[in-house]
Structure formats: C-alpha cells, structure tokens
Motif scaffolding. Sequence first.
Motif, PDB file in Angstrom:
ATOM      1  N   THR A 173       0.838  -1.208   0.000  1.00  0.00           N
ATOM      2  CA  THR A 173       0.000   0.000   0.000  1.00  0.00           C
ATOM      3  C   THR A 173       0.870   1.254   0.000  1.00  0.00           C
ATOM      4  O   THR A 173       0.594   2.226  -0.720  1.00  0.00           O
ATOM      5  CB  THR A 173      -0.944  -0.012   1.227  1.00  0.00           C
ATOM      6  N   HIS A 174       1.956   1.232   0.791  1.00  0.00           N
ATOM      7  CA  HIS A 174       2.845   2.402   0.857  1.00  0.00           C
ATOM      8  C   HIS A 174       3.588   2.576  -0.483  1.00  0.00           C
ATOM      9  O   HIS A 174       3.729   3.696  -0.994  1.00  0.00           O
ATOM     10  CB  HIS A 174       3.826   2.236   2.019  1.00  0.00           C
ATOM     11  N   ASN A 175       4.034   1.470  -1.041  1.00  0.00           N
ATOM     12  CA  ASN A 175       4.688   1.472  -2.355  1.00  0.00           C
ATOM     13  C   ASN A 175       3.760   2.107  -3.396  1.00  0.00           C
ATOM     14  O   ASN A 175       4.173   2.997  -4.167  1.00  0.00           O
ATOM     15  CB  ASN A 175       5.000  -0.004  -2.708  1.00  0.00           C
ATOM     16  N   PHE A 176       2.482   1.711  -3.412  1.00  0.00           N
ATOM     17  CA  PHE A 176       1.536   2.247  -4.397  1.00  0.00           C
ATOM     18  C   PHE A 176       1.231   3.727  -4.126  1.00  0.00           C
ATOM     19  O   PHE A 176       0.987   4.486  -5.054  1.00  0.00           O
ATOM     20  CB  PHE A 176       0.255   1.405  -4.410  1.00  0.00           C
ATOM     21  N   HIS A 177       1.228   4.127  -2.860  1.00  0.00           N
ATOM     22  CA  HIS A 177       1.073   5.545  -2.512  1.00  0.00           C
ATOM     23  C   HIS A 177       2.191   6.369  -3.174  1.00  0.00           C
ATOM     24  O   HIS A 177       1.955   7.453  -3.723  1.00  0.00           O
ATOM     25  CB  HIS A 177       1.110   5.693  -0.991  1.00  0.00           C
ATOM     26  N   GLN A 209      -4.169   6.815   3.840  1.00  0.00           N
ATOM     27  CA  GLN A 209      -5.067   6.505   4.973  1.00  0.00           C
ATOM     28  C   GLN A 209      -4.985   5.014   5.311  1.00  0.00           C
ATOM     29  O   GLN A 209      -4.954   4.631   6.477  1.00  0.00           O
ATOM     30  CB  GLN A 209      -6.513   6.874   4.615  1.00  0.00           C
ATOM     31  N   GLN A 210      -4.918   4.186   4.285  1.00  0.00           N
ATOM     32  CA  GLN A 210      -4.896   2.734   4.519  1.00  0.00           C
ATOM     33  C   GLN A 210      -3.583   2.280   5.175  1.00  0.00           C
ATOM     34  O   GLN A 210      -3.592   1.517   6.142  1.00  0.00           O
ATOM     35  CB  GLN A 210      -5.112   1.979   3.200  1.00  0.00           C
ATOM     36  N   TYR A 211      -2.437   2.754   4.635  1.00  0.00           N
ATOM     37  CA  TYR A 211      -1.176   2.258   5.222  1.00  0.00           C
ATOM     38  C   TYR A 211      -0.940   2.817   6.628  1.00  0.00           C
ATOM     39  O   TYR A 211      -0.294   2.168   7.453  1.00  0.00           O
ATOM     40  CB  TYR A 211       0.036   2.461   4.293  1.00  0.00           C
ATOM     41  N   THR A 212      -1.493   3.991   6.900  1.00  0.00           N
ATOM     42  CA  THR A 212      -1.350   4.557   8.246  1.00  0.00           C
ATOM     43  C   THR A 212      -2.100   3.688   9.267  1.00  0.00           C
ATOM     44  O   THR A 212      -1.570   3.366  10.336  1.00  0.00           O
ATOM     45  CB  THR A 212      -1.883   6.007   8.273  1.00  0.00           C
ATOM     46  N   GLU A 213      -3.307   3.276   8.912  1.00  0.00           N
ATOM     47  CA  GLU A 213      -4.097   2.402   9.793  1.00  0.00           C
ATOM     48  C   GLU A 213      -3.383   1.050   9.958  1.00  0.00           C
ATOM     49  O   GLU A 213      -3.302   0.511  11.067  1.00  0.00           O
ATOM     50  CB  GLU A 213      -5.506   2.233   9.193  1.00  0.00           C
ATOM     51  N   GLN A 214      -2.864   0.530   8.852  1.00  0.00           N
ATOM     52  CA  GLN A 214      -2.206  -0.792   8.890  1.00  0.00           C
ATOM     53  C   GLN A 214      -0.951  -0.756   9.762  1.00  0.00           C
ATOM     54  O   GLN A 214      -0.654  -1.719  10.468  1.00  0.00           O
ATOM     55  CB  GLN A 214      -1.831  -1.232   7.462  1.00  0.00           C
ATOM     56  N   TRP A 215      -0.225   0.352   9.689  1.00  0.00           N
ATOM     57  CA  TRP A 215       1.017   0.478  10.461  1.00  0.00           C
ATOM     58  C   TRP A 215       0.741   0.355  11.962  1.00  0.00           C
ATOM     59  O   TRP A 215       1.469  -0.318  12.695  1.00  0.00           O
ATOM     60  CB  TRP A 215       1.675   1.827  10.134  1.00  0.00           C
ATOM     61  N   THR A 274       0.187   6.727 -10.589  1.00  0.00           N
ATOM     62  CA  THR A 274       0.123   7.820 -11.579  1.00  0.00           C
ATOM     63  C   THR A 274      -1.247   7.776 -12.264  1.00  0.00           C
ATOM     64  O   THR A 274      -1.992   6.814 -12.095  1.00  0.00           O
ATOM     65  CB  THR A 274       1.210   7.674 -12.677  1.00  0.00           C
ATOM     66  N   GLY A 275      -1.535   8.808 -13.046  1.00  0.00           N
ATOM     67  CA  GLY A 275      -2.760   8.811 -13.851  1.00  0.00           C
ATOM     68  C   GLY A 275      -3.816   9.753 -13.311  1.00  0.00           C
ATOM     69  O   GLY A 275      -3.606  10.429 -12.298  1.00  0.00           O
ATOM     70  N   PRO A 276      -4.999   9.776 -14.008  1.00  0.00           N
ATOM     71  CA  PRO A 276      -6.051  10.740 -13.651  1.00  0.00           C
ATOM     72  C   PRO A 276      -6.596  10.568 -12.227  1.00  0.00           C
ATOM     73  O   PRO A 276      -7.151  11.508 -11.652  1.00  0.00           O
ATOM     74  CB  PRO A 276      -7.164  10.482 -14.685  1.00  0.00           C
ATOM     75  N   MET A 277      -6.449   9.370 -11.655  1.00  0.00           N
ATOM     76  CA  MET A 277      -6.960   9.140 -10.294  1.00  0.00           C
ATOM     77  C   MET A 277      -5.889   9.391  -9.234  1.00  0.00           C
ATOM     78  O   MET A 277      -6.065   9.001  -8.071  1.00  0.00           O
ATOM     79  CB  MET A 277      -7.463   7.702 -10.156  1.00  0.00           C
ATOM     80  N   PHE A 278      -4.782  10.022  -9.662  1.00  0.00           N
ATOM     81  CA  PHE A 278      -3.631  10.158  -8.747  1.00  0.00           C
ATOM     82  C   PHE A 278      -4.026  10.649  -7.351  1.00  0.00           C
ATOM     83  O   PHE A 278      -3.731  10.016  -6.349  1.00  0.00           O
ATOM     84  CB  PHE A 278      -2.559  11.107  -9.324  1.00  0.00           C
ATOM     85  N   ASN A 279      -4.710  11.792  -7.310  1.00  0.00           N
ATOM     86  CA  ASN A 279      -4.954  12.391  -5.990  1.00  0.00           C
ATOM     87  C   ASN A 279      -5.814  11.498  -5.107  1.00  0.00           C
ATOM     88  O   ASN A 279      -5.493  11.274  -3.933  1.00  0.00           O
ATOM     89  CB  ASN A 279      -5.589  13.785  -6.138  1.00  0.00           C
ATOM     90  N   THR A 280      -6.896  10.970  -5.669  1.00  0.00           N
ATOM     91  CA  THR A 280      -7.796  10.076  -4.908  1.00  0.00           C
ATOM     92  C   THR A 280      -7.020   8.885  -4.347  1.00  0.00           C
ATOM     93  O   THR A 280      -7.124   8.571  -3.153  1.00  0.00           O
ATOM     94  CB  THR A 280      -8.899   9.533  -5.862  1.00  0.00           C
ATOM     95  N   LEU A 281      -6.253   8.230  -5.216  1.00  0.00           N
ATOM     96  CA  LEU A 281      -5.571   6.998  -4.788  1.00  0.00           C
ATOM     97  C   LEU A 281      -4.399   7.294  -3.856  1.00  0.00           C
ATOM     98  O   LEU A 281      -4.191   6.587  -2.862  1.00  0.00           O
ATOM     99  CB  LEU A 281      -5.111   6.198  -6.009  1.00  0.00           C
ATOM    100  N   HIS A 282      -3.643   8.343  -4.166  1.00  0.00           N
ATOM    101  CA  HIS A 282      -2.504   8.724  -3.323  1.00  0.00           C
ATOM    102  C   HIS A 282      -2.970   8.959  -1.877  1.00  0.00           C
ATOM    103  O   HIS A 282      -2.372   8.449  -0.923  1.00  0.00           O
ATOM    104  CB  HIS A 282      -1.876   9.991  -3.918  1.00  0.00           C
ATOM    105  N   VAL A 283      -4.061   9.692  -1.728  1.00  0.00           N
ATOM    106  CA  VAL A 283      -4.586  10.006  -0.389  1.00  0.00           C
ATOM    107  C   VAL A 283      -5.219   8.763   0.251  1.00  0.00           C
ATOM    108  O   VAL A 283      -4.992   8.463   1.431  1.00  0.00           O
ATOM    109  CB  VAL A 283      -5.605  11.180  -0.469  1.00  0.00           C
ATOM    110  N   MET A 284      -5.984   8.024  -0.529  1.00  0.00           N
ATOM    111  CA  MET A 284      -6.654   6.817  -0.017  1.00  0.00           C
ATOM    112  C   MET A 284      -5.629   5.785   0.470  1.00  0.00           C
ATOM    113  O   MET A 284      -5.781   5.207   1.550  1.00  0.00           O
ATOM    114  CB  MET A 284      -7.511   6.221  -1.144  1.00  0.00           C
ATOM    115  N   PHE A 285      -4.575   5.596  -0.316  1.00  0.00           N
ATOM    116  CA  PHE A 285      -3.542   4.621   0.076  1.00  0.00           C
ATOM    117  C   PHE A 285      -2.846   5.070   1.367  1.00  0.00           C
ATOM    118  O   PHE A 285      -2.511   4.259   2.218  1.00  0.00           O
ATOM    119  CB  PHE A 285      -2.508   4.425  -1.045  1.00  0.00           C
TER     120      PHE A 285
END
Length: 175
Positions: A52-56, A73-79, A60-71
């Motif tokens: 998840t952190h690697n993908f954060h 939030q996910q890796y922070t919870e997982q950590w 790349t691409g048109p969904m960059f901001n959504t996915l960058h932020v979403m990932f």
Amino acid sequence: MASKKQDKQEKQEKVERGVARIDIGLSEVDRAKIADGLSALLADSYTLYLMTHNFHWNVTGPMFNTLHVMFMQQYTEQWTALDLIAERIRALGFPAPGTYREFVERASIKEIEGVPKALEMVRSLVAAQEATARTARSLFPVVNDANDQPSADLLTQRLEVHEKTAWMLRSLLED
Ligand SMILES: [Fe+2]
C-alpha cells in the motif's frame, strides 16, 4: 514423575534465565498455536502495508490524488495494527517475527514486481486485503476453542477493516 522440589528448582532456574512462567489461563500449546497464527497474520499485514505504501509513492494517472490520499489513509491504519498484532504475540509469551525474510516466508500474499497501472494497483490491493482477511478468519476457530478473547477481539477488528477496505477498493473497479 518429577518431585515438587525438582519442579520448584526448574521454575526458579527459568525465572533466573528471564523466562518467567505465564499463567493466564491458556495452555502453552494453545498460546503457541495462536502466536503462530498471529505471526502469519503479521506477515500478511506487513506485506499488505508495504504494498500500500509502495503504491502511494508510485501511483500515476487521472486518479492520482484520490488513490494517493486513499492509500495513505490505509497504510497509516495498517502500520498501527502491526504493533497490536506483534504485541499480542508477545503477551502470549512468544517472540514476534520482525525480519523481511520471515515475513516473505510466512506471508500468503505475493509481492508485486515493478510499477503497475493505477487500476492494476487497486486490483492487487483488493486481493491482498482479501488474503489478509482469510488469514485472520482461519485462526478464529483456534482462538475461540482456547477461550482467548483478546486475540478474538483483535481478529474481529482486523477482519472488519480488511473486509471494509476490500469493498471500498473493489468499488473503484466498477463503472
Ligand atoms: Fe506520502
């Protein structure tokens, strides 16, 4: 049969070596089985965290901001969850695995090579979230039979997060 005196001496030697007896109402066999299952869960959780952190970092691409932020939030919870799982293993009296070698050996999730496209990242994360949920669920019967409520509580919390996150990621793949 060992005499009481021998037992006492053995106990004393263990305490002196720093291996204090654990008497929390769970047998050593049950504690070992649960610690082993939680180690497998820790390996999957760590692998999922790193993916998840690697993908954060690399999305790349048109969904960059959504996915960058979403990932993020996910890796922070997982950590945070990694620490809870490892410390439950310690409370059961066993060492928590903490090397990449052990995590690669124990994890059911395969690491992703290279930099996938954004939607391929999402697909890989759905699979990794589901795999982590399956690992947590497979330990449930052992934990229930042993009457280990704190481990059951931890597994319930992890299942809830992984199933919900898998649903959210899965939803990104629909039209
Ligand atoms: Fe960041």
